[in-house]
Design an enzyme around this catalytic site. Structure first.
Site, PDB file in Angstrom:
ATOM      1  N   ASP A 133       1.038  -1.284  -0.423  1.00  0.00           N
ATOM      2  CA  ASP A 133       0.166   0.260  -0.050  1.00  0.00           C
ATOM      3  C   ASP A 133       1.062   0.938  -0.179  1.00  0.00           C
ATOM      4  O   ASP A 133       0.590   2.478  -0.544  1.00  0.00           O
ATOM      5  CB  ASP A 133      -0.977  -0.020   1.551  1.00  0.00           C
ATOM      6  CG  ASP A 133      -2.124  -0.756   0.756  1.00  0.00           C
ATOM      7  OD1 ASP A 133      -2.441  -1.481  -0.276  1.00  0.00           O
ATOM      8  OD2 ASP A 133      -2.690  -1.143   1.874  1.00  0.00           O
ATOM      9  N   TYR A 134       1.949   1.091   0.222  1.00  0.00           N
ATOM     10  CA  TYR A 134       2.341   2.569   0.555  1.00  0.00           C
ATOM     11  C   TYR A 134       2.914   2.680  -0.475  1.00  0.00           C
ATOM     12  O   TYR A 134       3.523   3.752  -1.200  1.00  0.00           O
ATOM     13  CB  TYR A 134       4.004   2.440   2.056  1.00  0.00           C
ATOM     14  CG  TYR A 134       5.063   2.868   1.775  1.00  0.00           C
ATOM     15  CD1 TYR A 134       4.658   4.424   2.474  1.00  0.00           C
ATOM     16  CD2 TYR A 134       6.481   2.670   1.225  1.00  0.00           C
ATOM     17  CE1 TYR A 134       6.434   5.428   2.252  1.00  0.00           C
ATOM     18  CE2 TYR A 134       7.284   3.731   1.211  1.00  0.00           C
ATOM     19  CZ  TYR A 134       7.707   5.087   1.450  1.00  0.00           C
ATOM     20  OH  TYR A 134       8.348   5.725   1.631  1.00  0.00           O
ATOM     21  N   TYR A 135       3.816   1.256  -1.048  1.00  0.00           N
ATOM     22  CA  TYR A 135       3.874   1.378  -2.308  1.00  0.00           C
ATOM     23  C   TYR A 135       3.598   1.876  -3.698  1.00  0.00           C
ATOM     24  O   TYR A 135       4.146   3.165  -4.686  1.00  0.00           O
ATOM     25  CB  TYR A 135       5.263   0.698  -3.340  1.00  0.00           C
ATOM     26  CG  TYR A 135       6.377   0.185  -2.429  1.00  0.00           C
ATOM     27  CD1 TYR A 135       7.052   0.340  -3.316  1.00  0.00           C
ATOM     28  CD2 TYR A 135       6.895  -0.202  -1.465  1.00  0.00           C
ATOM     29  CE1 TYR A 135       8.883   0.086  -2.778  1.00  0.00           C
ATOM     30  CE2 TYR A 135       8.313  -0.340  -1.207  1.00  0.00           C
ATOM     31  CZ  TYR A 135       9.487   0.165  -2.288  1.00  0.00           C
ATOM     32  OH  TYR A 135      10.612   0.418  -1.034  1.00  0.00           O
TER      33      TYR A 135
ATOM     34  N   LYS B 249       3.503   6.207  -3.392  1.00  0.00           N
ATOM     35  CA  LYS B 249       4.995   6.006  -4.325  1.00  0.00           C
ATOM     36  C   LYS B 249       4.556   6.333  -5.225  1.00  0.00           C
ATOM     37  O   LYS B 249       4.653   6.970  -5.979  1.00  0.00           O
ATOM     38  CB  LYS B 249       5.638   5.625  -3.203  1.00  0.00           C
ATOM     39  CG  LYS B 249       6.392   6.248  -2.192  1.00  0.00           C
ATOM     40  CD  LYS B 249       6.574   7.873  -1.955  1.00  0.00           C
ATOM     41  CE  LYS B 249       6.889   8.020  -0.595  1.00  0.00           C
ATOM     42  NZ  LYS B 249       7.279   9.702  -0.580  1.00  0.00           N
TER      43      LYS B 249
END
Length: 203
Positions: free
Chosen positions: A121-123, A126
């Site tokens: 989810d973080y990637y 980004k």
């Protein structure tokens, strides 16, 4: 040079502030909690709400020479902070006539096949922010993509390499500061991990 730093209470950002302050650069330190920004010469803390409309964000960055984006929600607000918050600050930069935009991202941010499953989810956040910067703006951008951040003592040595590896937080900060006024880094996504090349020599 006058710089707007987004996310100024974070670990990387705090080291960026120390370096810029030591260089005598004027910094507008944007933070959700400006009172928590480290007190340093040449640093002025201001309230930054990445949920705010673009025109309000543009007021904050009007008159600066460059923006460094280090804001992050640590997984708590990925869509509105890490993804859309970054995009809105890019739009604000364009509205305010600020051309230089340095983005703190992550190693492999633009290479989904290499993302660690635990941080998907973080990637994704980004990935969309970085793609917007590259493909939907005319900003003079540099995307810095560090490996895993560690709290070791900075060495001043890095490698520009797409390979799994760690890098001290202080060295990531030094890279961000090194590239901010380097025309030769415009339009680049730069992977960095710990290495043996002096930061001052490769940027």
């Amino acid at each position: 040079m006058k710089i707007f730093l987004a996310g100024s209470t974070g670990r990387v950002a705090t080291e960026v502030l120390k370096l810029l302050s030591a260089q005598g650069k004027e910094v507008i330190a944007g933070a959700r909690r400006p009172a928590a920004v480290e007190k340093l010469p040449h640093v002025t803390a201001v309230k930054l709400d990445l949920h705010a409309p673009v025109d309000k964000l543009a007021e904050l960055v009007t008159g600066v020479d460059a923006i460094i984006f280090t804001a992050g929600s640590r997984g708590k607000d990925l869509l509105q902070t890490d993804a859309y918050g970054a995009v809105k600050l890019m739009q604000a930069a364009q509205l305010a006539g600020v051309k230089r935009f340095v983005m703190l991202s992550a190693l492999y941010s633009l290479m989904p096949a290499k993302w660690p499953a635990s941080l998907t989810d973080y990637y994704i956040a980004k990935f969309f922010a970085d793609n917007y910067l590259v493909n939907q703006t005319d900003l003079d951008y540099t995307i810095v993509q560090p490996g895993s951040l560690v709290e070791d003592q900075p060495t001043g040595l890095v490698a520009k390499k797409e390979a799994l590896g760690a890098i001290p937080i202080g060295d990531v900060a030094a890279v961000l500061v090194a590239v901010v006024d380097k025309v030769q880094t415009y339009g680049q996504a730069i992977p960095v991990i710990a290495g043996d090349q002096p930061i001052a020599e490769i940027f």
